[in-house]
Write an enzyme that holds these catalytic residues in place. Structure first.
Site, short mmCIF file in Angstrom:
data_model
loop_
_atom_site.label_atom_id
_atom_site.label_comp_id
_atom_site.label_asym_id
_atom_site.label_seq_id
_atom_site.Cartn_x
_atom_site.Cartn_y
_atom_site.Cartn_z
N ASP A 122 0.87 -1.16 0.00
CA ASP A 122 0.00 0.00 0.00
C ASP A 122 0.92 1.22 0.00
O ASP A 122 2.11 1.11 0.31
CB ASP A 122 -0.89 -0.03 1.25
N ASP B 133 -0.04 5.08 1.07
CA ASP B 133 -0.20 5.98 2.22
C ASP B 133 -0.26 5.18 3.51
O ASP B 133 -1.07 4.28 3.67
CB ASP B 133 -1.49 6.81 2.06
#
Length: 192
Positions: free
Chosen positions: A19, A21
């Site tokens: 991922d 953020d």
């Protein structure tokens, strides 16, 4: 855990899906909306470089509903990803593929995590039938769930929203680490 290797490809691939953020860069409940707000988490860029130097292929799957909400433009998102790539390259690594969902949660798309669309795109890009055995690193339930739908192995980091995520029930088999650097220490240590 041994790294997943796919011998049917021209060159075997050890793949990891991250991922963005909260895993690579600092997250914000107000969204990361500008180049100035894209701030790497200490050690994350070096961790990606270490993976690359050890022969891993790095992909990033990220929800970016700020696009649909008008909080930033596609050009700004491209600039953030270029900055991320450049900073990783300065450390001696690379990100091989970045896929994002530009939709609002109410749009009903198939790509927004926790749905598996982004992960399906990654598997197709690397000519894989699924992501069985591939580490999927995230800071939220939706990251882990989306990757697991295609057979990925869930790794939760405590950065970003990770501590909040820990308060809930984690998917079976989830490994928990302080940050991406600790995940990489584990993967490279167990591959030795």
């Amino acid at each position: 855990m041994a790294s997943p290797i796919f011998p049917h490809l021209a060159k075997p691939v050890k793949l990891i899906v991250l991922d963005r953020d909260g895993v690579i860069n600092e997250d914000s409940d107000a969204y990361v909306k500008s180049l100035a707000e894209w701030i790497p988490i200490p050690g994350s860029l070096q961790a990606i470089a270490r993976l690359c130097q050890a022969g891993w292929t790095v992909a990033v799957a990220t929800n970016q509903s700020g696009l649909a909400r008008g909080m930033f433009s596609a050009t700004t998102l491209d600039d953030m990803h270029l900055k991320m790539q450049q900073l990783v390259m300065e450390e001696g690594g690379r990100i091989d593929l970045i896929v994002h969902c530009p939709h609002d949660p109410d749009d009903g798309c198939e790509c927004r995590k926790p749905k598996p669309g982004l992960f399906r795109t990654i598997a197709e890009h690397f000519n894989l039938p699924d992501l069985k055995g591939v580490p999927v690193v995230g800071d939220s339930h939706r990251d882990l769930h989306a990757g697991m739908l295609l057979g990925g192995e869930p790794y939760l980091v405590k950065t970003g929203k990770g501590l909040r995520t820990l308060e809930g029930t984690l998917p079976p088999g989830t490994r928990v680490f302080d940050d991406l650097a600790a995940v990489v220490d584990h993967l490279l240590g167990s591959a030795a």
